[in-house]
Write an enzyme that holds these catalytic residues in place. Sequence first.
Site, mmCIF file in Angstrom:
data_model
loop_
_atom_site.group_PDB
_atom_site.id
_atom_site.type_symbol
_atom_site.label_atom_id
_atom_site.label_comp_id
_atom_site.label_asym_id
_atom_site.label_seq_id
_atom_site.Cartn_x
_atom_site.Cartn_y
_atom_site.Cartn_z
ATOM 1 N N ILE A 12 0.843 -1.205 0.000
ATOM 2 C CA ILE A 12 0.000 0.000 0.000
ATOM 3 C C ILE A 12 0.874 1.250 0.000
ATOM 4 C CG2 ILE A 12 -1.914 1.218 1.122
ATOM 5 C CD1 ILE A 12 -2.668 -1.444 2.469
ATOM 6 N N THR A 38 12.128 -5.142 4.409
ATOM 7 C CA THR A 38 11.983 -6.543 4.807
ATOM 8 C C THR A 38 11.595 -7.324 3.558
ATOM 9 O OG1 THR A 38 9.600 -6.411 5.195
ATOM 10 C CG2 THR A 38 11.041 -5.753 7.030
ATOM 11 N N THR A 136 -6.151 -1.149 10.444
ATOM 12 C CA THR A 136 -6.920 -2.198 9.783
ATOM 13 C C THR A 136 -8.273 -2.432 10.452
ATOM 14 O OG1 THR A 136 -6.903 -4.593 9.389
ATOM 15 C CG2 THR A 136 -5.620 -3.839 11.237
ATOM 16 N N ASP A 137 -9.210 -2.986 9.684
ATOM 17 C CA ASP A 137 -10.510 -3.362 10.261
ATOM 18 C C ASP A 137 -10.388 -4.576 11.183
ATOM 19 O OD1 ASP A 137 -10.070 -5.318 8.314
ATOM 20 O OD2 ASP A 137 -11.979 -5.019 7.268
ATOM 21 N N GLU A 138 -9.264 -5.309 11.089
ATOM 22 C CA GLU A 138 -9.142 -6.553 11.868
ATOM 23 C C GLU A 138 -9.117 -6.298 13.366
ATOM 24 O OE1 GLU A 138 -6.596 -9.593 10.530
ATOM 25 O OE2 GLU A 138 -6.948 -9.156 8.416
ATOM 26 N N TYR A 162 -1.396 -10.628 14.727
ATOM 27 C CA TYR A 162 -1.304 -9.426 13.881
ATOM 28 C C TYR A 162 -2.301 -8.372 14.334
ATOM 29 C CZ TYR A 162 -2.514 -6.349 9.995
ATOM 30 O OH TYR A 162 -2.823 -5.238 9.237
ATOM 31 N N ALA A 164 -3.899 -8.075 17.095
ATOM 32 C CA ALA A 164 -3.627 -7.593 18.463
ATOM 33 C C ALA A 164 -2.510 -6.550 18.443
ATOM 34 C CB ALA A 164 -3.252 -8.769 19.357
ATOM 35 N N LYS A 166 -1.738 -4.593 15.923
ATOM 36 C CA LYS A 166 -2.262 -3.358 15.308
ATOM 37 C C LYS A 166 -3.188 -2.641 16.294
ATOM 38 C CE LYS A 166 -1.751 -1.891 11.667
ATOM 39 N NZ LYS A 166 -0.715 -1.011 11.063
HETATM 40 P P1 NAD Z 1 3.337 -4.778 3.422
HETATM 41 O O1 NAD Z 1 3.714 -5.923 4.286
HETATM 42 O O2 NAD Z 1 3.181 -4.973 1.964
HETATM 43 O O3 NAD Z 1 4.397 -3.599 3.616
HETATM 44 C C1 NAD Z 1 4.919 -3.242 4.867
HETATM 45 C C2 NAD Z 1 6.145 -2.384 4.631
HETATM 46 O O4 NAD Z 1 6.686 -2.017 5.915
HETATM 47 C C3 NAD Z 1 7.267 -3.108 3.876
HETATM 48 O O5 NAD Z 1 7.789 -2.277 2.869
HETATM 49 C C4 NAD Z 1 8.297 -3.389 4.944
HETATM 50 O O6 NAD Z 1 9.638 -3.427 4.437
HETATM 51 C C5 NAD Z 1 8.093 -2.222 5.882
HETATM 52 N N1 NAD Z 1 8.558 -2.510 7.248
HETATM 53 C C6 NAD Z 1 8.307 -3.611 7.987
HETATM 54 N N2 NAD Z 1 8.920 -3.526 9.184
HETATM 55 C C7 NAD Z 1 9.553 -2.322 9.210
HETATM 56 C C8 NAD Z 1 10.337 -1.637 10.166
HETATM 57 N N3 NAD Z 1 10.612 -2.180 11.368
HETATM 58 N N4 NAD Z 1 10.824 -0.411 9.863
HETATM 59 C C9 NAD Z 1 10.570 0.138 8.653
HETATM 60 N N5 NAD Z 1 9.831 -0.465 7.695
HETATM 61 C C10 NAD Z 1 9.328 -1.680 7.975
HETATM 62 O O7 NAD Z 1 2.010 -4.192 4.075
HETATM 63 P P2 NAD Z 1 0.773 -3.453 3.381
HETATM 64 O O8 NAD Z 1 -0.217 -4.471 2.989
HETATM 65 O O9 NAD Z 1 1.281 -2.492 2.395
HETATM 66 O O10 NAD Z 1 0.180 -2.692 4.659
HETATM 67 C C11 NAD Z 1 0.621 -1.382 4.986
HETATM 68 C C12 NAD Z 1 -0.112 -0.905 6.224
HETATM 69 O O11 NAD Z 1 -1.507 -0.916 5.978
HETATM 70 C C13 NAD Z 1 0.102 -1.795 7.449
HETATM 71 O O12 NAD Z 1 0.203 -0.974 8.579
HETATM 72 C C14 NAD Z 1 -1.146 -2.654 7.512
HETATM 73 O O13 NAD Z 1 -1.429 -3.029 8.833
HETATM 74 C C15 NAD Z 1 -2.181 -1.688 6.966
HETATM 75 N N6 NAD Z 1 -3.341 -2.291 6.291
HETATM 76 C C16 NAD Z 1 -3.165 -3.213 5.295
HETATM 77 C C17 NAD Z 1 -4.272 -3.710 4.612
HETATM 78 C C18 NAD Z 1 -4.137 -4.697 3.489
HETATM 79 O O14 NAD Z 1 -5.149 -5.203 2.993
HETATM 80 N N7 NAD Z 1 -2.951 -5.011 3.005
HETATM 81 C C19 NAD Z 1 -5.556 -3.280 4.977
HETATM 82 C C20 NAD Z 1 -5.691 -2.344 6.014
HETATM 83 C C21 NAD Z 1 -4.570 -1.853 6.647
HETATM 84 O O1 DAU Z 2 -8.731 -6.721 6.690
HETATM 85 C C1 DAU Z 2 -7.539 -6.019 6.445
HETATM 86 C C2 DAU Z 2 -6.374 -6.975 6.471
HETATM 87 O O2 DAU Z 2 -6.439 -7.709 5.247
HETATM 88 C C3 DAU Z 2 -5.033 -6.293 6.627
HETATM 89 O O3 DAU Z 2 -4.967 -5.652 7.860
HETATM 90 C C4 DAU Z 2 -3.891 -7.321 6.506
HETATM 91 O O4 DAU Z 2 -2.643 -6.657 6.549
HETATM 92 C C5 DAU Z 2 -4.031 -8.023 5.183
HETATM 93 O O5 DAU Z 2 -3.040 -9.025 5.049
HETATM 94 C C6 DAU Z 2 -5.418 -8.655 5.068
HETATM 95 O O6 DAU Z 2 -5.565 -9.727 6.032
HETATM 96 P P1 DAU Z 2 -6.301 -11.090 5.632
HETATM 97 O O7 DAU Z 2 -5.891 -12.148 6.567
HETATM 98 O O8 DAU Z 2 -7.768 -10.855 5.449
HETATM 99 O O9 DAU Z 2 -5.654 -11.289 4.155
HETATM 100 P P2 DAU Z 2 -5.165 -12.594 3.379
HETATM 101 O O10 DAU Z 2 -4.968 -12.181 1.963
HETATM 102 O O11 DAU Z 2 -4.043 -13.272 4.067
HETATM 103 O O12 DAU Z 2 -6.428 -13.550 3.461
HETATM 104 C C7 DAU Z 2 -7.691 -13.141 2.956
HETATM 105 C C8 DAU Z 2 -8.664 -14.267 3.240
HETATM 106 O O13 DAU Z 2 -8.302 -15.386 2.412
HETATM 107 C C9 DAU Z 2 -8.628 -14.759 4.669
HETATM 108 O O14 DAU Z 2 -9.938 -15.121 5.068
HETATM 109 C C10 DAU Z 2 -7.746 -16.009 4.612
HETATM 110 C C11 DAU Z 2 -8.015 -16.545 3.215
HETATM 111 N N1 DAU Z 2 -6.877 -17.251 2.562
HETATM 112 C C12 DAU Z 2 -5.665 -16.623 2.544
HETATM 113 C C13 DAU Z 2 -4.574 -17.241 1.957
HETATM 114 C C14 DAU Z 2 -3.222 -16.557 1.938
HETATM 115 C C15 DAU Z 2 -7.058 -18.488 1.986
HETATM 116 O O15 DAU Z 2 -8.180 -19.033 1.979
HETATM 117 N N2 DAU Z 2 -5.982 -19.085 1.398
HETATM 118 C C16 DAU Z 2 -4.742 -18.527 1.384
HETATM 119 O O16 DAU Z 2 -3.781 -19.166 0.861
#
Ligand code: NAD
Ligand code: DAU
Length: 368
Positions: A12, A38, A136-138, A162, A164, A166
């Site tokens: 993101i 990372t 996050t909504d989680e 995770y 917890a 956040k």
């Molecule tokens: P991501 O895992 O793709 O990216 C995380 C980034 O943080 C990476 O570039 C990593 O190198 C960096 N990072 C990790 N540890 C670090 C540290 N100690 N110091 C500096 N940088 C560090 O994650 P994402 O999916 O892009 O999520 C970004 C943010 O949005 C997170 O805070 C996540 O909780 C939140 N979020 C994600 C989603 C989703 O669906 N992916 C939804 C809602 C909220």
């Molecule tokens: O809701 C927001 C969150 O969405 C963010 O805060 C997290 O950073 C992000 O990773 C995401 O979490 P989820 O656990 O919902 O995402 P994930 O893509 O891992 O899984 C989405 C759903 O799909 C979940 O119900 C688990 C399921 N899943 C996931 C994987 C990786 C499967 O069924 N098979 C899989 O192999």
Amino acid sequence: MTLLVTGGAGFIGSNFVLDWFAAPATQGEPVVTLDALTYAGNPENLAALQGDARHTLVQGDICDRALVDQLLARHRPRAIVHFAAESHVDRSIHGPGAFMRTNVEGTFTLLEAARAYWSALEADAKAAFRFHHVSTDEVYGSLGPGDAAFTETHPYEPNSPYSASKAASDHLVRAWHHTYGLPVLTTNCSNNYGPYHFPEKLIPLMIVNALAGKPLPVYGDGQQVRDWLYVGDHCSAIRAVLAGGRLGEVYNIGGWNEKPNLEIVHTVCALLDELAPAAERGVVSSTSGQAVQRYAELITHVKDRPGHDRRYAIDARKIERELGWRPAETFDTGIRKTVQWYLAHGDWVARVQSGAYRDWVATNYAQR
Ligand code: NAD
Ligand code: DAU
């Protein structure tokens, strides 16, 4: 005027930085990206900005107070947008320590550095400063089928290491506002999808596995429901909150798009059937050795995720009412763009599937 963006080389964060320079309203305001790079952080995501004087990428850890202090002193940002986190629920189950360190201790370190910096600013700069925490909504826990969607006042009931971690970071941000007056904003968003999504998460994993003829691992019955938002819409929502959000407030961000996982996987398969037919590509199933006709043949139900939340749903009326934000993409337009992006960026996918990626896939899926 400069922004400090943590985690800006991740999924993101990199979309946010790229969109920041593309959005006319931001007028090319410079960005300093602080990212530990990372496994999830990839400077290649920001390659389009190489040589662009408006962008600086610093490899470093948000837990490194001296480094954060130095960056704040040197670049004098008017806001911090905090994405950096360990973000994958399954990884948090296998190894929660890294989540406590980055998500809790890292957020604490940033808050303390921000507080020291902000306290010493001149009155105008002090009033304009923002600490935007991306969450996050989680944190709200799991909903039953008939429950109302999460509002900003829903109780916190995190269920995974995770979520917890956040939730803990959200509480720290809230406390730094109430106790010290730090001008914070928090956004809690649902599941994002789109370009540069690391293929450990559901949608990109399904795309890359399908194209490789590998099983499409659906946890449990696949009826867990998530709300899905195209990543560009999350970025525009953050820009809206940063520009006009009320201090100390929380804004939920969502796509009004709840879907069970199995439906998501079938949609991805159908799009791949249309855009990259398995027969034309000569895709062979890695388990049966047979030619694949339809990608959905690869769907395999596997052991469920421990503590798996059943349903998330976001009530995003507050951000619409106060800031006029609504998602621009529908799921149909967003998922089509996403599949097309992965088909066009096979090189990116191949490069992120390093040895460490293969180790993770073995750890997570071998016992399922
Ligand atoms: P991501 O895992 O793709 O990216 C995380 C980034 O943080 C990476 O570039 C990593 O190198 C960096 N990072 C990790 N540890 C670090 C540290 N100690 N110091 C500096 N940088 C560090 O994650 P994402 O999916 O892009 O999520 C970004 C943010 O949005 C997170 O805070 C996540 O909780 C939140 N979020 C994600 C989603 C989703 O669906 N992916 C939804 C809602 C909220
Ligand atoms: O809701 C927001 C969150 O969405 C963010 O805060 C997290 O950073 C992000 O990773 C995401 O979490 P989820 O656990 O919902 O995402 P994930 O893509 O891992 O899984 C989405 C759903 O799909 C979940 O119900 C688990 C399921 N899943 C996931 C994987 C990786 C499967 O069924 N098979 C899989 O192999």
